[in-house]
Design an enzyme around this catalytic site. Structure first.
Site, PDB file in Angstrom:
ATOM      1  N   ASP A  75       0.850  -1.188   0.000  1.00  0.00           N
ATOM      2  CA  ASP A  75       0.000   0.000   0.000  1.00  0.00           C
ATOM      3  C   ASP A  75       0.886   1.238   0.000  1.00  0.00           C
ATOM      4  O   ASP A  75       1.856   1.333   0.780  1.00  0.00           O
ATOM      5  CB  ASP A  75      -0.906   0.007   1.235  1.00  0.00           C
ATOM      6  CG  ASP A  75      -1.843   1.195   1.237  1.00  0.00           C
ATOM      7  OD1 ASP A  75      -2.915   1.103   0.602  1.00  0.00           O
ATOM      8  OD2 ASP A  75      -1.506   2.227   1.859  1.00  0.00           O
ATOM      9  N   ILE A  76       0.592   2.197  -0.886  1.00  0.00           N
ATOM     10  CA  ILE A  76       1.372   3.441  -0.965  1.00  0.00           C
ATOM     11  C   ILE A  76       0.967   4.323   0.211  1.00  0.00           C
ATOM     12  O   ILE A  76      -0.218   4.597   0.431  1.00  0.00           O
ATOM     13  CB  ILE A  76       1.133   4.162  -2.302  1.00  0.00           C
ATOM     14  CG1 ILE A  76       1.524   3.238  -3.467  1.00  0.00           C
ATOM     15  CG2 ILE A  76       1.910   5.457  -2.370  1.00  0.00           C
ATOM     16  CD1 ILE A  76       1.252   3.838  -4.830  1.00  0.00           C
TER      17      ILE A  76
ATOM     18  N   GLU B 279      -4.834   2.453  -4.090  1.00  0.00           N
ATOM     19  CA  GLU B 279      -3.369   2.483  -4.129  1.00  0.00           C
ATOM     20  C   GLU B 279      -2.763   1.199  -3.581  1.00  0.00           C
ATOM     21  O   GLU B 279      -1.584   1.181  -3.189  1.00  0.00           O
ATOM     22  CB  GLU B 279      -2.839   3.683  -3.335  1.00  0.00           C
ATOM     23  CG  GLU B 279      -3.135   3.644  -1.846  1.00  0.00           C
ATOM     24  CD  GLU B 279      -4.497   4.250  -1.485  1.00  0.00           C
ATOM     25  OE1 GLU B 279      -4.691   4.562  -0.301  1.00  0.00           O
ATOM     26  OE2 GLU B 279      -5.330   4.421  -2.398  1.00  0.00           O
TER      27      GLU B 279
END
Length: 592
Positions: A463-464, A506
């Site tokens: 996950d960003i 994301e």
């Protein structure tokens, strides 16, 4: 022309036993007729002129008036009756024949004016750049008018030769030579008719269809009419040559009409083609009747020009008006390929029966040769059937090969299209990596393989970090670019057998077949460090980080859903510890 001259066509011509025409009487009759015709033409087309002028002043072209159906039927029937009377010439009085000739010439000139009406306005219209083909279409009414005017000049030449020589004109006359000039203008107008952009294979198939129909018509004509005309010795070489030229010109015109008709989808253009085809059919039938009487020894009538000429000119004039209306209205001449396929499907019905009909025609010709007693025409007609049948058979074989090749190409295109659709359905439209559905299916397959081979399979849940801040500060366009670059960077760090996909938003998931917890954690750290070092979207100050969770089958979970839950929980644990970290899922099997 008396019976003896018509039957043997001697080169000498006997004086016509009639008195000289009274010029004052002829002028007294023609002047009011000409005035009435021009008055009718002015009243009938006054509305068309006003709408044509309005179309030049406004941006949206205004529709023009067309000839009413009742007026069209009346003109057609009247022209056919006038042509029949001019051809049969039943009047014995001198003035009656001259009256028919004058009416024929005036009517032909009137039709030429109908064709030319508004043509100069169409030619003066300036189209956008790159519309050369559309500009050429504006010449169609003008060319049809030229063909009609040329026919009127041919009639005038025939009447002048008859009146001023005071001799019965023998075939061929000046009229028949001038009449050949009608065809170049007519064929040029037909070839300028618009047609949709088709592939070369489609045009070639349409060409073969037209040639098959034309070959059938030619075979039937030669069998029934041309063989008696060519075999007979009553006609000279010049007469046979001129007759063959007329028939050839008619057949070439019909072929051009067929070739264009099979490609046309515009309703207005189809009406134009139908009118021109009917005109050429009447013209051809008139020539057949003319030459049948010409070589017949029993013919005893003094004949005039082609009986179908005036009827054909009427249809040509109506076609010119219809084409002018289509051009002025500015309606599109082509429509989309979907409409083309739907409309051309109607032509497939007759194509199904085409081969059977052709076989039946030639079977009937052979039966007629077998049951009829042998005569001087039998050998020639047998050769016609043999050559015609062979030619049509060759065309049918070529068409079948072409259709088979087209089907093969269509199947290839369909296969490629389906593969492309599968790729689009299996990939994320933004990043191009596999989507959620593909990831779930791939993970299920890899776990089944790991169970069967008793190996490991790890997944990375990435996950960003703080991606919403990137969208808020730089915009969603930059955010989308960051997603694409992160996906590309992570995929470049994986093996060919690994699979990286977008889970949603994301979040990304990587499937690592055969990798244990240690190897998978090493891969996760390599991805994390490369992402944190990368500058994204060409922005010098734009850096992002990511948090990753690692879970491995069968150490953490043995089912797909629980394995994903373990990796997701490990990722959230990495975020809780401060983000930009990789975290390995706990080795707990009790959750299964």
């Amino acid at each position: 022309m008396d019976h003896e001259n018509h039957g043997h066509h001697s080169n000498t011509s006997e004086p016509i036993p009639r008195s000289s025409p009274d010029p004052l009487l002829v002028a007294k009759f023609l002047l009011p007729v000409f005035v009435k015709i021009n008055l009718y033409r002015y009243r009938f087309f006054s509305t068309a002129a006003m709408t044509m002028a309005a179309s030049h002043d406004s941006e949206t072209p205004a529709p023009t008036t067309s000839i009413p159906r009742r007026v069209f039927v009346g003109l057609l029937l009247g022209s056919l009756v006038l042509g029949a009377f001019t051809f049969l010439r039943p009047f014995r009085l001198t003035f009656g024949g001259q009256l028919l000739d004058a009416l024929s010439i005036l009517y032909a000139l009137f039709l030429a004016l109908v064709c030319f009406r508004g043509s100069w306005g169409l030619l003066s219209m300036v189209g956008p750049p790159g519309t050369g083909t559309q500009t050429g279409r504006r010449f169609i009414p003008f060319l049809l008018g030229m063909s009609t005017l040329w026919a009127a000049l041919a009639l005038l030449g025939w009447v002048s030769e008859t009146m001023w020589t005071q001799r019965a004109s023998t075939y061929p006359t000046l009229f028949h030579v001038l009449e050949l000039g009608v065809y170049p203008f007519f064929i040029a107008a037909v070839l300028l008719l618009p047609s949709p952009n088709l592939s070369r294979l489609s045009r070639l198939r349409i060409l073969l269809d037209s040639l098959i129909i034309l070959a059938t018509v030619v075979t039937l004509y030669v069998y029934v009419f041309a063989v008696p005309m060519l075999v007979t010795t009553r006609l000279t070489l010049l007469e046979k040559t001129l007759g063959s030229l007329f028939v050839t010109a008619n057949l070439v015109s019909l072929f051009c009409l067929l070739f264009v008709a099979f490609q046309t989808v515009h309703v207005g253009i189809r009406k134009v083609i139908a009118l021109l085809t009917l005109a050429m059919v009447i013209f051809l039938v008139g020539h057949v009747v003319y030459y049948t009487l010409l070589h017949s020894a029993e013919a005893s009538l003094t004949t005039g020009p082609d009986p179908g000429l005036l009827g054909s000119l009427t249809l040509i004039a109506v076609a010119a008006q219809t084409m002018r209306r289509v051009l002025v209205q500015g309606t599109p001449a082509e429509r989309g390929p979907t409409v083309l396929l739907e409309e051309t499907w109607a032509f497939a019905h007759w194509k199904i029966w085409l081969v059977s009909i052709l076989v039946l025609i030639f079977a009937l010709l052979l039966v007629s040769l077998a049951i009829q007693p042998a005569n001087v025409y039998t050998p020639a007609r047998l050769q016609v059937v043999e050559f015609g049948g062979t030619g049509i058979l060759i065309l049918l074989v070529l068409r079948q090969l072409l259709v088979t090749h087209e089907l093969y190409i269509l199947k290839q295109d369909l296969r490629e299209t389906n593969a492309q659709l599968d790729r689009l359905a299996a990939s994320d439209p933004l990043t191009g990596v596999p989507n959620y559905r593909t990831l779930v299916n791939t993970l299920g397959e890899e776990l089944e393989r790991a169970k069967a081979q008793q190996t490991t399979c790890s997944i990375l849940f990435m996950d960003i970090d703080q991606f919403k801040a990137v969208n808020d500060q730089y915009g969603h366009a930059v955010g989308d670019l960051v997603l694409c670059q992160v996906a590309g960077l992570a995929a470049s760090l994986l093996r060919s057998e690994d699979c990286l996909g977008r889970w949603g938003g994301e979040e990304f998931v990587a499937i690592l077949p055969g990798q244990g917890p240690t190897e998978a954690f090493t891969v996760a750290e390599r991805i994390r460090m490369r992402v944190s070092e990368q500058v994204f979207a060409g922005q010098k100050d734009l850096h992002v980080s990511c948090s990753l969770g690692v879970a491995t089958y069968p150490q953490m979970a043995t089912e797909r859903e629980w394995l994903l839950i373990c990796a997701d929980q490990a990722m959230y644990e990495a975020k809780r510890l401060g983000r930009n970290q990789s975290c390995l899922a706990k080795l707990e099997k009790g959750i299964i």
